[in-house]
Design an enzyme around this catalytic site. Structure first.
Site, PDB file in Angstrom:
ATOM      1  N   HIS A 159      -4.020  -4.661  -0.247  1.00 41.72           N
ATOM      2  CA  HIS A 159      -3.675  -5.195   1.072  1.00 41.72           C
ATOM      3  C   HIS A 159      -3.802  -6.722   1.050  1.00 41.72           C
ATOM      4  CE1 HIS A 159      -3.437  -1.523   3.556  1.00 41.72           C
ATOM      5  NE2 HIS A 159      -4.279  -1.028   2.660  1.00 41.72           N
ATOM      6  N   CYS A 165       0.829  -1.204   0.000  1.00 46.61           N
ATOM      7  CA  CYS A 165       0.000   0.000   0.000  1.00 46.61           C
ATOM      8  C   CYS A 165       0.868   1.261   0.000  1.00 46.61           C
ATOM      9  CB  CYS A 165      -0.991  -0.026   1.158  1.00 46.61           C
ATOM     10  SG  CYS A 165      -2.330   1.187   0.980  1.00 46.61           S
ATOM     11  N   GLU A 184      -3.056  -8.772   3.341  1.00 45.78           N
ATOM     12  CA  GLU A 184      -3.514  -9.240   4.669  1.00 45.78           C
ATOM     13  C   GLU A 184      -5.021  -9.097   4.836  1.00 45.78           C
ATOM     14  OE1 GLU A 184      -2.940  -4.831   5.318  1.00 45.78           O
ATOM     15  OE2 GLU A 184      -2.056  -6.397   4.070  1.00 45.78           O
TER      16      GLU A 184
END
Length: 212
Positions: free
Chosen positions: A190, A81, A192
């Site tokens: 992202h 990011c 995650e």
């Protein structure tokens, strides 16, 4: 057991990144601002959220701009990011901010009048979007082309070297969703927060030898 250092410069969703890495069996995951620990790590992750001016101010104050240049040369390195945007040369955000400059190119604002086929698009670009794989990279292993990942960003990357773009996204404009150069890999989305595909990418990262 290998170690993965998640660079902590006070700007990033570090807990979520660390937990996702642990979930995919990354080994010993260290969230740290200690340059010596980062230098000793087998792999390095460089996350980031927030305004680029604040991020770059902290990165420079801590000397992490030179540290990132150093450790990303000889081991697997992943920018996420704003951590990806910080690797570019310059960002339009906050009236213009010079960044680390590992990748040529600019970080540009999507704009207030962003449209697609006559429909207004909200900025920031927030939510799930497809990523087209433009290059067969080891970090795409077992991830289908045009798989969807989770994005949150108002600024996008206009890459200066097309051969470094390994994943592309589209939201009103085409943008670089993933960049790669040697042992460096960086993503605008992202992983995650991207469920199965994001965890697969992190699993690929912890198994990657850094060659491409």
């Amino acid at each position: 057991m290998q170690t993965v250092a998640v660079i902590d410069y006070g700007m990033g969703n570090l807990h979520s990144v660390a937990k996702a890495l642990e979930h995919v069996g990354a080994g010993k995951v260290l969230v740290t601002s200690d340059a010596a620990v980062i230098r000793e790590a087998d792999r390095v992750v460089f996350p980031g959220v927030g305004a680029i001016r604040d991020c770059m101010a902290e990165i420079r104050r801590l000397g992490f701009d030179s540290l990132v240049r150093e450790v990303s040369q000889d081991r697997p390195f992943l920018g996420i990011c704003v951590g990806m945007q910080a690797l570019l040369e310059h960002s339009e955000e906050n009236d213009g901010v010079d960044c680390i400059g590992l990748f040529p190119g600019q970080v540009r604002f999507f704009g207030k009048g962003l449209q697609e086929e006559g429909e207004h698009l909200k900025v920031p670009h927030m939510g799930w979007n497809e990523v087209s794989q433009s290059v067969d990279h080891p970090l795409w292993h077992d991830i289908s082309d045009r798989a969807r990942f989770y994005f949150v960003h108002s600024y996008y990357i206009a890459a200066g070297k097309p051969t470094q773009v390994v994943g592309r996204g589209h939201y009103g404009v085409d943008f670089a969703a993933a960049l790669a150069d040697g042992s460096r890999f960086a993503v605008q989305f992202h992983p995650e927060k991207s469920h199965t595909h994001g965890l697969q990418l992190l699993q690929n990262f912890v198994a990657w030898d850094g060659r491409w």
